[in-house]
Design a protein around this motif. Structure first.
Motif, PDB file in Angstrom:
ATOM      1  N   PHE A 376     -33.825  22.246  40.723  1.00  0.00           N
ATOM      2  CA  PHE A 376     -33.309  21.310  39.735  1.00  0.00           C
ATOM      3  C   PHE A 376     -32.763  20.050  40.415  1.00  0.00           C
ATOM      4  CE2 PHE A 376     -32.137  24.878  36.480  1.00  0.00           C
ATOM      5  CZ  PHE A 376     -33.491  25.142  36.323  1.00  0.00           C
ATOM      6  N   HIS A 377     -32.834  18.921  39.700  1.00  0.00           N
ATOM      7  CA  HIS A 377     -32.245  17.685  40.230  1.00  0.00           C
ATOM      8  C   HIS A 377     -30.881  17.394  39.604  1.00  0.00           C
ATOM      9  CE1 HIS A 377     -33.312  15.723  36.492  1.00  0.00           C
ATOM     10  NE2 HIS A 377     -34.617  15.843  36.712  1.00  0.00           N
ATOM     11  N   THR A 378     -30.506  18.144  38.539  1.00  0.00           N
ATOM     12  CA  THR A 378     -29.228  17.903  37.867  1.00  0.00           C
ATOM     13  C   THR A 378     -28.644  19.218  37.364  1.00  0.00           C
ATOM     14  OG1 THR A 378     -29.950  15.711  37.118  1.00  0.00           O
ATOM     15  CG2 THR A 378     -28.093  16.720  35.930  1.00  0.00           C
ATOM     16  N   ILE A 379     -27.335  19.363  37.505  1.00  0.00           N
ATOM     17  CA  ILE A 379     -26.646  20.471  36.839  1.00  0.00           C
ATOM     18  C   ILE A 379     -25.351  19.939  36.230  1.00  0.00           C
ATOM     19  CG2 ILE A 379     -25.544  21.213  39.013  1.00  0.00           C
ATOM     20  CD1 ILE A 379     -25.545  24.092  37.771  1.00  0.00           C
ATOM     21  N   THR A 570     -36.695  18.222  31.074  1.00  0.00           N
ATOM     22  CA  THR A 570     -37.896  17.966  31.879  1.00  0.00           C
ATOM     23  C   THR A 570     -37.894  16.555  32.438  1.00  0.00           C
ATOM     24  OG1 THR A 570     -39.235  17.022  30.097  1.00  0.00           O
ATOM     25  CG2 THR A 570     -39.193  19.437  30.289  1.00  0.00           C
ATOM     26  N   TRP A 571     -36.972  15.739  31.980  1.00  0.00           N
ATOM     27  CA  TRP A 571     -36.985  14.332  32.366  1.00  0.00           C
ATOM     28  C   TRP A 571     -36.650  14.168  33.849  1.00  0.00           C
ATOM     29  CZ3 TRP A 571     -33.810  11.867  27.744  1.00  0.00           C
ATOM     30  CH2 TRP A 571     -34.589  11.953  26.575  1.00  0.00           C
ATOM     31  N   THR A 572     -37.025  13.011  34.380  1.00  0.00           N
ATOM     32  CA  THR A 572     -36.658  12.691  35.758  1.00  0.00           C
ATOM     33  C   THR A 572     -35.149  12.489  35.837  1.00  0.00           C
ATOM     34  OG1 THR A 572     -36.860  10.320  35.387  1.00  0.00           O
ATOM     35  CG2 THR A 572     -38.846  11.494  36.139  1.00  0.00           C
ATOM     36  N   GLY A 577     -30.367  10.604  33.528  1.00  0.00           N
ATOM     37  CA  GLY A 577     -29.121   9.903  33.813  1.00  0.00           C
ATOM     38  C   GLY A 577     -28.863   8.769  32.825  1.00  0.00           C
ATOM     39  N   GLU A 578     -29.919   8.063  32.480  1.00  0.00           N
ATOM     40  CA  GLU A 578     -29.789   6.959  31.526  1.00  0.00           C
ATOM     41  C   GLU A 578     -29.327   7.451  30.154  1.00  0.00           C
ATOM     42  OE1 GLU A 578     -33.208   4.409  30.909  1.00  0.00           O
ATOM     43  OE2 GLU A 578     -33.391   4.217  33.107  1.00  0.00           O
ATOM     44  N   TRP A 579     -29.945   8.553  29.727  1.00  0.00           N
ATOM     45  CA  TRP A 579     -29.582   9.109  28.411  1.00  0.00           C
ATOM     46  C   TRP A 579     -28.123   9.571  28.425  1.00  0.00           C
ATOM     47  CZ3 TRP A 579     -29.136  14.671  27.249  1.00  0.00           C
ATOM     48  CH2 TRP A 579     -28.839  14.905  25.885  1.00  0.00           C
ATOM     49  N   ILE A 580     -27.736  10.241  29.512  1.00  0.00           N
ATOM     50  CA  ILE A 580     -26.358  10.731  29.615  1.00  0.00           C
ATOM     51  C   ILE A 580     -25.384   9.550  29.569  1.00  0.00           C
ATOM     52  CG2 ILE A 580     -24.704  11.867  31.157  1.00  0.00           C
ATOM     53  CD1 ILE A 580     -27.059  13.678  32.091  1.00  0.00           C
TER      54      ILE A 580
END
Length: 584
Positions: A376-379, A570-572, A577-580
């Motif tokens: 994963f790239h984010t948690i 599934t996003w990059t 990050g932009e959505w968050i």
DNA sequence: GCCGTTTTCGGCCCGACTGTTTTCAGTCG
């Protein structure tokens, strides 16, 4: 709560009594189909009957007659036909149909010629031997009925996907070891990823099928051999799970796998389609139909048009590939499934999980390591909010300290993974959130979930969840209904409305992958897909092993036709990050 | 009871296994 289940029971009861009284089998089937449609519907069809009866009539399988009955139920609370039918036979007779081995004909014989009017009288008459001599009821049949009754006393009904799959995979490994296996797979509702499973189906091709069937009969944990033929064996495990093994020649494997994966309704549609094309589809292959020839095509040794793989059969039928999870006769023959259907390997972020700060079993770093191990790239760490006292929910003070701790860990891991400070915040009964806005604003991420008052009326639940969706700081609505599979019905809000509102506010509705939850469920996901709202698939992990539940959530999402692009996990890293950030 | 690329009437998927039967009915998936 939705009225769908209550209505489904009514149609099932109508079907049962019609069946017992010898009505037209297709009429019986039509009622059964309506019952199934009601069980699987994502929206409250009684509500739909009230607000938009024309749309009710448009649902496949619901004709004028059924629509009228649903409307009648909405206005009067009952269906006269059902009342009349039930009054026409002894109250205990329909329940006899639930006994394995007893169908409408035998129940009718038992009732009209044997004086059996309930499960209790059946027990008594079996015990005193007074049923001997009934037509078609030899000693073996009576013994089988007796054993079925004993089994019913101990059965647990349908089991959860997450319980059944490990058992199936273990059995498949065992059968592989028994040798002679060319190809083997689980099939049935298990392969379709349904949230509960009736029994475990296994399909295999083998050069020595007899050895395989013997291996299953002698497998560890087998309590009873139910059926034992040359191509089919059924056993029951000590835990009460039924396992069916079907073997075919390897050249027929695709046809067999297709057939035994089902669903029954999907298969019927495929066969109807084959028929119209002058073909015949069975578990041995897709054949040219020859109405003048005797016997079945496979008996005549005819070469099938297609049989070796499922793909070749769909192609020969002029269809696109249909993944197992979509084979429910829910429009998959009319509409092409999404080409980017969600898959476990596409998931790159966990956005809802817990640490020892609330009720998890791993530290922040421990959870981050798990996420890294899965690529994963984010948690996002989302421990419980203050109202969840029994789950050690965080007070505002503890939350602030926890945020600081997460930021410290995030700095250490910065080059490997994004570690974000979030919270799973309770949606209170009135729709407000469990922390004030200024506190929420200190967090990177907010999952808002209902945990209490899960028996509220549908309209109340809808308003409560809508309020959370409209809250500008919320990213995800976690397990929106709060249901527990097989245990708690949970809320039944207007999901279609929630999905439309979520789309408007750029909020994601969650598919909680925990096998106990699977919430949203498959039919709800389909509504999200249609509304175009974002969907999140999270494990809600409380420890290391929970991350492995992801495939159950994926299966549920696939059953709802979810494509990659609509799933935030599934996003990059950049896009996510932009959505968050857009919510801050 | 439902439905329509032949149909508003007349069809509606296909086979394995078991038990009670002399050729098949019932159940299941």
């Amino acid at each position: 709560m939705s009225k769908n289940m209550e209505l489904a029971r009514i149609f099932a009861e109508i079907a049962d009594v019609l069946d017992l009284t010898g009505a037209n089998a297709f009429k019986v089937n039509a009622n059964r189909k309506v019952a199934r449609t009601l069980e699987e519907a994502g929206e409250d069809l009684a509500e739909l009957a009230r607000t938009d009866p024309a749309r009710l009539r448009d649902i496949p399988g619901i004709g004028d007659s059924s629509a009228k009955k649903i409307l009648e139920f909405v206005t009067t609370g009952k269906v006269a036909e059902r009342e009349e039918l039930l009054a026409s036979i002894p109250a205990g007779v329909p329940a006899l149909l639930q006994i394995p081995g007893l169908g409408p004909k035998r129940v009718r014989t038992l009732w009209t010629e044997g004086g059996v009017d309930s499960v209790d009288t059946l027990r008594a008459k079996l015990a005193d031997g007074s049923l001997g001599g009934l037509p078609g009821m030899g000693p073996k049949t009576l013994k089988a009925i007796e054993e079925s009754l004993t089994f019913l006393d101990t059965t647990r009904g349908r089991i959860r996907l997450g319980e059944a799959l490990p058992v199936a995979l273990e059995l498949i490994a065992y059968l592989r070891n028994a040798g002679a296996v060319t190809r083997i797979s689980h099939a049935g509702s298990l392969r379709r990823g349904k949230e509960t499973i009736g029994d475990i189906d296994i399909v295999a091709s083998s050069t020595h099928p007899a050895a395989l069937h013997e291996a299953l009969r002698n497998a560890p944990g087998v309590s009873k051999v139910l059926v034992s033929g040359e191509t089919k064996t059924s056993i029951r495990t000590a835990h009460g799970m039924q396992v069916d093994l079907r073997t075919v020649a390897d050249a027929q494997y695709g046809a067999a796998l297709l057939y035994f994966t089902g669903s029954k309704e999907h298969n019927v549609r495929l066969r109807e389609r084959a028929q119209k094309m002058g073909l015949r589809l069975n578990e041995y292959g897709l054949f040219k139909e020859d109405a003048t020839a005797k016997g079945t095509p496979q008996e005549r040794g005819e070469q099938p048009v297609a049989a070796t793989t499922e793909e070749s059969i769909y192609e020969a039928l002029g269809l696109w590939w249909i993944p197992p999870e979509l084979r429910e006769d829910h429009g998959e023959l009319e509409n092409q499934p999404p080409k980017d259907l969600i898959d476990t390997k596409h998931i790159k972020a966990e956005l809802h999980c817990h640490t020892t700060a609330s009720d998890g079993t791993l530290s922040i770093a421990g959870m981050v390591d798990q996420a890294i191990a899965r690529g994963f790239h984010t948690i996002v760490l989302t421990d419980h909010s203050r109202s969840q006292a029994q789950a050690n929910g965080l007070s505002i003070e503890r939350l602030r300290a926890h945020i600081a701790e997460i930021r410290a860990v995030a700095a250490v891991y910065a080059d490997r993974i994004s570690v974000l400070a979030g919270s799973e915040v309770d949606i209170m009964v009135d729709g407000t959130l469990d922390y004030p806005d200024d506190v929420l604003a200190e967090l990177d991420f907010v999952v808002a979930s209902p945990h209490s008052a899960l028996r509220a009326e549908s309209a109340v639940a809808t308003e409560r969840l809508l309020a959370a969706i409209r809250h500008p700081l919320v990213h995800i609505i976690g397990h929106p209904t709060g249901r527990i599979v097989n245990a708690r019905e949970g809320l039944s809000p207007d999901i279609a409305l929630l999905a439309r509102e979520a789309a408007k506010h750029n909020v994601a509705l969650e598919v909680n992958a925990n096998t106990m939850r699977l919430d949203l469920r498959d039919s709800h996901v389909r509504m999200c897909v249609e509304a175009g709202c974002l969907v999140a698939i999270d494990t809600d992990a409380h420890g290391a092993g929970d991350f492995d539940q992801l495939p159950y959530g994926i299966a549920t999402a696939r059953r709802g036709w979810l494509g990659n692009s609509q799933c935030v996990n599934t996003w990059t890293r950049a896009k996510l990050g932009e959505w968050i950030a857009s919510k801050r």
